[in-house]
Design a protein around this motif. Structure first.
Motif, PDB file in Angstrom:
ATOM      1  N   LEU A 139     -48.779  28.189  79.217  1.00  0.00           N
ATOM      2  CA  LEU A 139     -49.384  28.057  80.537  1.00  0.00           C
ATOM      3  C   LEU A 139     -50.786  27.482  80.364  1.00  0.00           C
ATOM      4  CD1 LEU A 139     -49.394  28.709  83.650  1.00  0.00           C
ATOM      5  CD2 LEU A 139     -50.345  30.949  83.020  1.00  0.00           C
ATOM      6  N   ASN A 140     -51.177  26.591  81.264  1.00  0.00           N
ATOM      7  CA  ASN A 140     -52.518  26.021  81.279  1.00  0.00           C
ATOM      8  C   ASN A 140     -53.081  26.167  82.685  1.00  0.00           C
ATOM      9  OD1 ASN A 140     -54.212  23.368  81.976  1.00  0.00           O
ATOM     10  ND2 ASN A 140     -54.536  23.856  79.810  1.00  0.00           N
ATOM     11  N   VAL A 141     -54.329  26.672  82.791  1.00  0.00           N
ATOM     12  CA  VAL A 141     -54.927  26.967  84.095  1.00  0.00           C
ATOM     13  C   VAL A 141     -56.289  26.280  84.185  1.00  0.00           C
ATOM     14  CG1 VAL A 141     -55.700  28.773  85.687  1.00  0.00           C
ATOM     15  CG2 VAL A 141     -53.746  29.198  84.163  1.00  0.00           C
ATOM     16  N   GLY A 142     -56.551  25.596  85.324  1.00  0.00           N
ATOM     17  CA  GLY A 142     -57.827  24.942  85.555  1.00  0.00           C
ATOM     18  C   GLY A 142     -58.672  25.678  86.566  1.00  0.00           C
ATOM     19  N   ASN A 143     -59.973  25.844  86.253  1.00  0.00           N
ATOM     20  CA  ASN A 143     -60.874  26.605  87.132  1.00  0.00           C
ATOM     21  C   ASN A 143     -61.759  25.716  87.998  1.00  0.00           C
ATOM     22  OD1 ASN A 143     -62.798  25.612  85.404  1.00  0.00           O
ATOM     23  ND2 ASN A 143     -63.354  27.602  84.506  1.00  0.00           N
ATOM     24  N   GLY A 144     -61.546  24.403  87.931  1.00  0.00           N
ATOM     25  CA  GLY A 144     -62.331  23.474  88.718  1.00  0.00           C
ATOM     26  C   GLY A 144     -63.169  22.559  87.869  1.00  0.00           C
ATOM     27  N   THR A 145     -63.563  23.042  86.680  1.00  0.00           N
ATOM     28  CA  THR A 145     -64.369  22.221  85.769  1.00  0.00           C
ATOM     29  C   THR A 145     -63.750  22.117  84.385  1.00  0.00           C
ATOM     30  OG1 THR A 145     -65.690  24.159  85.165  1.00  0.00           O
ATOM     31  CG2 THR A 145     -66.513  22.776  86.970  1.00  0.00           C
ATOM     32  N   ALA A 146     -62.915  23.096  84.004  1.00  0.00           N
ATOM     33  CA  ALA A 146     -62.297  23.098  82.671  1.00  0.00           C
ATOM     34  C   ALA A 146     -60.977  23.845  82.745  1.00  0.00           C
ATOM     35  CB  ALA A 146     -63.236  23.753  81.647  1.00  0.00           C
ATOM     36  N   ASP A 147     -60.226  23.806  81.642  1.00  0.00           N
ATOM     37  CA  ASP A 147     -58.928  24.465  81.606  1.00  0.00           C
ATOM     38  C   ASP A 147     -58.895  25.481  80.475  1.00  0.00           C
ATOM     39  OD1 ASP A 147     -59.034  22.284  79.757  1.00  0.00           O
ATOM     40  OD2 ASP A 147     -56.860  22.415  79.513  1.00  0.00           O
ATOM     41  N   VAL A 148     -57.982  26.474  80.626  1.00  0.00           N
ATOM     42  CA  VAL A 148     -57.784  27.537  79.642  1.00  0.00           C
ATOM     43  C   VAL A 148     -56.319  27.554  79.241  1.00  0.00           C
ATOM     44  CG1 VAL A 148     -57.850  30.026  79.232  1.00  0.00           C
ATOM     45  CG2 VAL A 148     -59.678  28.932  80.542  1.00  0.00           C
ATOM     46  N   TRP A 149     -56.055  27.736  77.959  1.00  0.00           N
ATOM     47  CA  TRP A 149     -54.690  27.781  77.442  1.00  0.00           C
ATOM     48  C   TRP A 149     -54.223  29.231  77.306  1.00  0.00           C
ATOM     49  CZ3 TRP A 149     -51.690  23.588  77.005  1.00  0.00           C
ATOM     50  CH2 TRP A 149     -52.326  22.338  77.025  1.00  0.00           C
ATOM     51  N   VAL A 150     -52.959  29.447  77.686  1.00  0.00           N
ATOM     52  CA  VAL A 150     -52.308  30.744  77.504  1.00  0.00           C
ATOM     53  C   VAL A 150     -51.105  30.485  76.599  1.00  0.00           C
ATOM     54  CG1 VAL A 150     -51.423  32.798  78.667  1.00  0.00           C
ATOM     55  CG2 VAL A 150     -53.014  31.281  79.873  1.00  0.00           C
ATOM     56  N   ASP A 151     -51.342  30.553  75.297  1.00  0.00           N
ATOM     57  CA  ASP A 151     -50.374  30.141  74.271  1.00  0.00           C
ATOM     58  C   ASP A 151     -50.103  31.330  73.365  1.00  0.00           C
ATOM     59  OD1 ASP A 151     -48.942  29.097  72.166  1.00  0.00           O
ATOM     60  OD2 ASP A 151     -50.268  27.385  71.835  1.00  0.00           O
ATOM     61  N   GLY A 152     -48.922  31.912  73.485  1.00  0.00           N
ATOM     62  CA  GLY A 152     -48.583  33.119  72.732  1.00  0.00           C
ATOM     63  C   GLY A 152     -48.062  32.873  71.339  1.00  0.00           C
ATOM     64  N   GLY A 153     -48.035  31.615  70.898  1.00  0.00           N
ATOM     65  CA  GLY A 153     -47.504  31.321  69.569  1.00  0.00           C
ATOM     66  C   GLY A 153     -46.053  31.737  69.455  1.00  0.00           C
ATOM     67  N   GLY A 184     -60.883  32.321  87.033  1.00  0.00           N
ATOM     68  CA  GLY A 184     -60.243  31.989  88.290  1.00  0.00           C
ATOM     69  C   GLY A 184     -59.492  30.669  88.220  1.00  0.00           C
ATOM     70  N   ILE A 185     -58.827  30.350  89.316  1.00  0.00           N
ATOM     71  CA  ILE A 185     -58.079  29.100  89.433  1.00  0.00           C
ATOM     72  C   ILE A 185     -58.605  28.323  90.627  1.00  0.00           C
ATOM     73  CG2 ILE A 185     -56.247  30.215  90.772  1.00  0.00           C
ATOM     74  CD1 ILE A 185     -54.265  28.209  89.500  1.00  0.00           C
ATOM     75  N   ASP A 186     -58.719  27.023  90.480  1.00  0.00           N
ATOM     76  CA  ASP A 186     -59.169  26.143  91.555  1.00  0.00           C
ATOM     77  C   ASP A 186     -57.996  25.242  91.958  1.00  0.00           C
ATOM     78  OD1 ASP A 186     -61.903  24.884  92.805  1.00  0.00           O
ATOM     79  OD2 ASP A 186     -60.358  23.363  92.481  1.00  0.00           O
ATOM     80  N   TRP A 187     -57.715  25.180  93.275  1.00  0.00           N
ATOM     81  CA  TRP A 187     -56.547  24.430  93.763  1.00  0.00           C
ATOM     82  C   TRP A 187     -56.919  23.052  94.330  1.00  0.00           C
ATOM     83  CZ3 TRP A 187     -52.068  26.401  92.331  1.00  0.00           C
ATOM     84  CH2 TRP A 187     -51.949  27.772  92.130  1.00  0.00           C
TER      85      TRP A 187
END
Length: 585
Positions: free
Chosen positions: A482-496, A536-539
């Motif tokens: 899963l990859n989530v963007g907060n409006g300026t950058a993104d965060v990875w949710v990678d469980g390996g 947070g998440i930005d839409w």
């Protein structure tokens, strides 16, 4: 002579007077005792909760009641909606038990209260009340609708407001798709209705909800046919009318239609496409007859179309519901113990879109708290929360199997679905689904709501907003990220490796992810495989949800269409707990 008769008459009168006191007690007043209890009022009609299905704007309602008292009833007063309509007092033939009937006039549409108050001679009073409803006239929901049965605790045809004829002892299911109840079949039991008022013409369609009971393993469902005078105990004259029925097909039930044009009959047999598995939930059945073709639909999907040269109604004076009897019994297509709900007939050949509209209108889905999307993929691509249909890109298909229901989404090359994100987003977001992976191609997008990448229109990869849920090859397994963007950058949710699924198992797995203002979590089979802190998440710019592909907004790394299976997709504008996710499994 007259004087003699007077003497004789006087003599017998004296004998009579003497006999009254000769061994026979005179009338003695008995003390009735104390007036200990208040009257008892029993309303016998109408029954509490009664519904009157009449198309007249106002009706008369018959009232029957009984009042009893230990000593003597004094007065009785009858009220409708708080207004007195009748009163009774004294001179009751039986002063301890009063039976009374009357008629309340001018009862308009709506719920009404009947109240009856009784008072005894000692002043003690009792009231009894019931409510009843004069239902509004049924107005057909769809154009060309000529017959409608709701089966809401009665067998009344609501357009004519005429009861059907019961044969045997049909029942009610205690469950329904629409309304409060449904028909439940019983052995040697069914309903009939005269066709005289239906004005049958060159076109006819039927629509209803149905839940199969495979015992018996064949039955008639709907039949309008002519008598078979040559075979009165095993009738099978198929030259006119139609016969819609089911038969065992390798443990499933196959639904077939037969249509007579006046001299011969035509079969509409879809083979395996027209099969319904034993134990299936409610399915929608429909068939249409026109001057040139007859078609059977199951859950809004065409399963068989056969050319015909019209339909003849010669001798077809009765409609049988949930049995082939009496006109189609020669092959033992008799009573059906299945459930039926929301039966409608039309004097036109419905189109596919009209049938799908009936399904959407008559099967309203009640969403769970904060649920914004539910797609069961039961032979359609409808979000039943609000009944909106996804847009198809390419040629997505159906799996021919399901984790739940009757079918599932099957991916195809360069194919996927899209929906507008209006109403789907919030500061919190969750998705759950059942998924059966196809590792070819070895990477794909599954759910994506992201912004347009105008700088890279043919390889879009703007990850600053929205989310991207996808899979990639990981040593032969498929890893879900899963990859989530907060409006300026993104965060990875990678469980390996914890987020890996073995595609060789060819098994359904449950996938879920949640996004809150502080963290994002991926779950596989109800267990968290990775949690990442986010802000947070930005839409912004995320106006499209893509289902089973990264396209068009997440293609820069070739996360394109997914050929896997997807079923039971749910979205929520809240953060689901692990317990809630597990309960959905």
């Amino acid at each position: 002579m007259k004087k003699f008769l007077k003497y004789i008459t006087a003599f017998f009168m004296m004998l009579a007077i003497a006999s009254c006191n000769d061994g026979i007690d005179g009338i003695t007043e008995v003390d009735p005792g104390a007036d200990a209890t208040a009257p008892v009022v029993t309303i016998k009609a109408p029954l509490n909760g009664a519904k009157f299905k009449v198309n007249d704007p106002v009706i008369a309602v018959d009232i029957e009641f009984e009042v009893t008292d230990d000593i003597e009833v004094g007065t009785i007063t009858v009220f409708i909606d708080g207004s007195q309509i009748a009163s009774y007092s004294g001179d009751f033939k039986d002063y301890r038990r009063v039976l009374q009937a009357l008629t309340a006039e001018n009862i308009a549409t709506g719920v009404h209260e009947l109240k009856i108050t009784a008072t005894d001679l000692d002043g003690k009073s009792t009231s009894a009340t019931v409510t009843f409803e004069k239902e509004p006239p049924y107005i057909p929901l769809f154009s060309n609708e000529i017959f409608y049965m709701a089966f809401d605790n009665d067998y009344v045809e609501l357009i004519s407001v005429k009861p059907t004829t019961k044969v045997g002892s049909p029942l009610f299911a205690g469950t329904s798709v629409v309304g409060t109840n449904a028909y439940k079949g019983a052995t040697d039991s069914y309903l009939t209705f005269p066709t005289a008022g239906l004005n049958l013409g060159s076109e006819l369609s039927a629509s209803f909800w149905y839940k199969v009971n495979t015992d018996p393993d064949r039955a008639g469902v709907l039949v309008i046919g002519p008598p078979d005078t040559a075979n009165p105990t095993a009738q099978n004259n198929r030259t006119s009318g139609f016969r819609f029925f089911r038969e065992n097909a390798g443990g499933k039930q196959r639904f077939k239609l037969n249509v007579g044009n006046g001299t011969a009959d035509t079969w509409v047999d879809g083979g395996a496409a027209a099969d319904v598995a034993a134990g299936s939930d409610w399915v929608h059945m429909a068939f249409t007859i026109s001057a040139t073709s007859a078609i059977v639909y199951i859950n809004g999907v065409l399963v068989k179309e056969s050319p015909i040269t019209g339909v003849s109604w010669t001798g077809c004076d009765v409609l049988s519901i949930m049995s082939g009897a009496p006109r189609f019994t020669g092959w033992s297509h008799k009573s059906d113990n299945s459930f039926m709900d929301d039966l409608r007939l039309f004097n036109k050949a419905l189109t596919l879109s009209e049938i799908q509209n009936i399904i959407a209108v008559t099967n309203p889905y009640v969403p769970a708290a904060n649920e914004t999307l539910y797609m069961p993929f039961d032979n359609n691509y409808i979000n039943v929360v609000g009944n909106t249909t996804a847009t198809k890109v390419g040629t997505p298909g159906y799996a021919g199997e399901a984790k739940k229901g009757t079918n599932a989404y099957a991916g195809a090359t360069d194919s996927y679905l899209t929906l507008p994100t209006t109403g789907l987003t919030g500061e919190s977001f969750s998705a759950t689904m059942w998924y059966k992976v196809n590792a070819t191609p070895d990477r794909a997008g599954i759910l994506v709501a992201g912004p347009e990448d105008t700088a890279n229109p043919t390889a879009q990869n703007n990850r600053k907003n929205g989310f991207r849920f996808f899979r990639e090859n990981a040593g032969g397994k498929q890893r879900f990220k899963l990859n989530v963007g907060n409006g300026t950058a993104d965060v990875w949710v990678d469980g390996g490796t914890a987020a890996d699924v073995d595609p060789t198992l060819n098994a359904w797995v449950h996938l879920a992810f949640t996004i809150s203002p502080t963290k994002a979590i991926v779950y596989i089979n109800g267990l968290p495989v990775k949690e990442s802190a986010i802000t947070g998440i930005d839409w912004t710019g995320c106006n499209i949800l893509s289902i089973m592909s990264g396209a068009p907004r997440f293609t820069g790394w070739s996360h394109l269409s997914d050929l896997s299976y997807l079923d039971e997709l749910h979205l929520y504008n809240k953060t689901l707990t692990q317990a809630e996710i597990q309960s959905m499994m």
